[in-house]
Design an enzyme around this catalytic site. Structure first.
Site, mmCIF file in Angstrom:
data_model
loop_
_atom_site.group_PDB
_atom_site.id
_atom_site.type_symbol
_atom_site.label_atom_id
_atom_site.label_comp_id
_atom_site.label_asym_id
_atom_site.label_seq_id
_atom_site.Cartn_x
_atom_site.Cartn_y
_atom_site.Cartn_z
ATOM 1 N N GLY A 119 30.004 44.365 76.203
ATOM 2 C CA GLY A 119 30.470 45.443 75.330
ATOM 3 C C GLY A 119 29.336 46.030 74.509
ATOM 4 O O GLY A 119 28.427 45.317 74.094
ATOM 5 N N GLY A 122 28.876 51.291 68.368
ATOM 6 C CA GLY A 122 28.076 51.642 67.211
ATOM 7 C C GLY A 122 27.721 50.431 66.374
ATOM 8 O O GLY A 122 26.716 50.417 65.664
ATOM 9 N N GLY A 124 27.013 47.352 67.587
ATOM 10 C CA GLY A 124 26.039 46.477 68.227
ATOM 11 C C GLY A 124 26.431 46.141 69.657
ATOM 12 O O GLY A 124 27.043 46.953 70.350
ATOM 13 N N VAL A 126 27.911 42.971 72.496
ATOM 14 C CA VAL A 126 28.605 41.697 72.698
ATOM 15 C C VAL A 126 28.144 41.092 74.022
ATOM 16 O O VAL A 126 28.146 41.769 75.052
ATOM 17 C CB VAL A 126 30.135 41.882 72.703
ATOM 18 C CG1 VAL A 126 30.826 40.536 72.933
ATOM 19 C CG2 VAL A 126 30.606 42.493 71.397
ATOM 20 N N ASP A 237 40.243 47.987 60.813
ATOM 21 C CA ASP A 237 39.846 48.773 61.993
ATOM 22 C C ASP A 237 40.780 48.456 63.163
ATOM 23 O O ASP A 237 40.340 48.127 64.259
ATOM 24 C CB ASP A 237 38.392 48.493 62.359
ATOM 25 C CG ASP A 237 37.809 49.545 63.306
ATOM 26 O OD1 ASP A 237 38.405 50.640 63.403
ATOM 27 O OD2 ASP A 237 36.780 49.277 63.952
#
Length: 403
Positions: A119, A122, A124, A126, A237
Site C-alpha cells: 500500500g 499520502g 507513507g 505499508v 478517518d
C-alpha cells in the site's frame, strides 16, 4: 663444485654457496641466486593486505558504532524509554505492545524490498513482512512525525495495543530505532472495502448480504472504540479504504494514524482538521471541534457508498452530483432513492432491508452532530436489519421529512 667454497672435514668435505646465492654448494644440487626481489614483493604485499584488512575492520567497527548511536538517538527521541516504562508498569503482559528492532523488521521485509509493498498513500508506505515464528505482519512506514507529539504517540501505542476486538486490526507493536517510528499491525489479506465496492465486489455472491454484514461489523467496531475501549477513541478517518477485509470478508477497522484519544474530562477536542475529502464532517470542518459524531458522519458516507457503488467524490460527475452525500440526500428527499441503488444488488427478498439503510444513512449525515445517532445506535440498527428485526426509532415518513 668450487674448491674456494669448500672445506675438508674429518673423512669428508663440506661446501657452501657464495654470497648472494643459496643451496648446499655441491655439484649434485648446486647453488642458485636468491630471489630477493620476489621475497620483498611478497612480504610487502602481505603487509599491505594486513594493513588494509585492519583499516577496513576499524572502519566497519566505526560505522557499526555510529549506526548503533544513531539508533539509540532515534529510540530516545521517539520516546522509546517512556514506552518501556509504560509497558513494564503494566500488569497484563499478554496484551503488551512489542518494541521491534530495526533489524527484525528489515529481515521480515527482505530489507524493505519493493516486492513486499502492499500500500502507498499520502501518509507513507505499508510493507508486508514475515516474522521468524511465521506470523504475517503489516508494517506502516509514515513519511513524517511531529516530534512535539511523541508522548501522545506513545500513549496511543499503549492504548491501541490493548484493543482486542474481532473487527479491529490489532496493533502488535512499533519500532523506534528509525527517524520516523514504524507501526506493526496484524496482516489482513483480502484488501479494502473500497476495493471490494469499486474493483470487483460486484461479482461476489449475495453481494447485498455481504455488504450489510460488513457495514454492521464496521459499525460495531467503531461503537466499541467510542464507548467500550479502555480509553474512548475517535478514529477521525473513517472511509472504505480504512476498512480491511479478511479471507471471509470480515470487516477490520484499520489505520489509526489520525485517531485521537478522548480525554476523560472533555466532550470534544479542538484540533486541526484531518480526514479525507468526501467523508469529512461539515460541522467538524467549520468548528474544528472533533467529537465521535464526526465518525458517525463519515460512516454515513460509507453506507451510501455500499448502497450505490459510487465514490464519495468524483469530478467526472455533474457538479450537483460530485458530492455523493449531497446527491444522495437530494434523491432521498425527492423519493428517488432507488435510482441510486447499484444495479444487481436489490431483489424482492432484500428490498425492504435496502429501504431501511438509506434512512439510517440520512440520520448519520445530518448537518448538526448532536442530531446524529451514536455509533452504538447505528450498530444496533444494522445488526437488527441483519437479523431481520426492525427497530425504527421513528416512523420512516417522519425521518424523510426531517431529512
Amino acid at each position: 663444485m668450487d674448491e674456494n667454497h669448500c672445506r675438508n672435514i674429518n673423512g669428508s668435505y663440506q661446501c657452501f654457496c657464495p654470497k648472494g646465492q643459496s643451496g648446499d654448494g655441491t655439484e649434485k644440487r648446486g647453488c642458485h641466486k636468491q630471489e630477493v626481489l620476489t621475497k620483498v614483493i611478497i612480504g610487502a604485499g602481505a603487509g599491505l593486505i594486513i594493513l588494509f584488512v585492519g583499516i577496513a575492520s576499524m572502519y566497519l567497527l566505526y560505522q557499526k558504532r555510529k549506526l548503533m548511536k544513531l539508533k539509540e538517538k532515534f529510540f530516545r527521541e521517539n520516546g522509546g524509554f517512556i514506552l518501556q516504562q509504560k509497558l513494564h508498569a503494566r500488569e497484563d503482559s499478554s496484551q503488551t505492545a512489542k518494541i521491534f528492532t530495526e533489524d527484525e523488521l528489515k529481515k521480515a521485509t527482505n530489507n524493505y524490498d519493493e516486492s513486499v509493498i502492499i500500500g502507498r498513500g499520502g501518509y507513507g508506505i505499508v510493507f508486508k513482512g514475515i516474522l521468524p515464528d511465521k506470523r504475517i505482519i503489516a508494517i506502516k512506514k509514515s513519511k513524517i512525525v511531529d516530534k512535539s507529539q511523541i508522548e501522545q504517540f506513545i500513549n496511543e501505542v499503549v492504548v491501541l495495543s490493548q484493543i482486542i476486538h474481532k473487527n479491529v486490526v490489532k496493533l502488535l507493536g512499533c519500532c523506534l530505532e528509525t527517524e520516523v517510528p514504524l507501526l506493526v499491525y496484524e496482516f489482513v489479506s483480502n484488501g479494502t472495502l473500497h476495493d471490494f465496492i469499486h474493483n470487483g465486489g460486484k461479482e461476489e455472491n449475495e453481494t447485498w448480504k455481504t455488504r450489510l454484514r460488513i457495514a454492521a461489523e464496521a459499525a460495531g467496531a467503531l461503537s466499541y472504540l467510542h464507548s467500550d475501549a479502555f480509553v474512548p477513541i475517535i478514529h477521525r478517518d473513517v472511509k472504505g479504504a480504512n476498512i480491511l477485509l479478511d479471507d471471509t470478508y470480515r470487516a477490520k477497522v484499520s489505520d489509526f494514524g489520525a485517531s485521537k484519544l478522548v480525554p476523560l474530562d472533555q466532550a470534544d477536542i479542538a484540533t486541526m482538521v484531518q480526514g479525507t475529502l468526501g467523508y469529512l464532517d461539515p460541522e467538524y470542518m467549520q468548528s474544528q471541534h472533533l467529537t465521535e459524531k464526526s465518525d458517525v458522519y463519515s460512516f454515513g458516507v460509507v453506507l451510501v457508498e455500499l448502497l450505490t457503488g459510487e465514490k464519495p467524490i468524483s469530478f467526472d460527475r455533474q457538479e450537483e452530483k460530485r458530492s455523493l452525500a449531497m446527491h444522495f440526500l437530494s434523491c432521498l428527499k425527492e423519493d428517488r432513492m432507488f435510482d441510486l441503488v447499484q444495479a444487481g444488488i436489490m431483489n424482492e427478498e432484500n428490498k425492504q432491508e435496502i429501504k431501511e439503510v438509506p434512512v439510517l444513512a440520512a440520520k448519520c449525515l445530518r448537518l448538526r452532530g448532536e442530531e446524529r445517532p451514536s455509533m452504538k445506535e447505528v450498530a444496533m440498527e444494522l445488526e437488527g436489519l441483519r437479523l431481520m428485526e426492525k427497530h425504527p426509532w421513528t416512523s420512516r415518513e417522519q425521518d424523510l421529512e426531517e431529512t
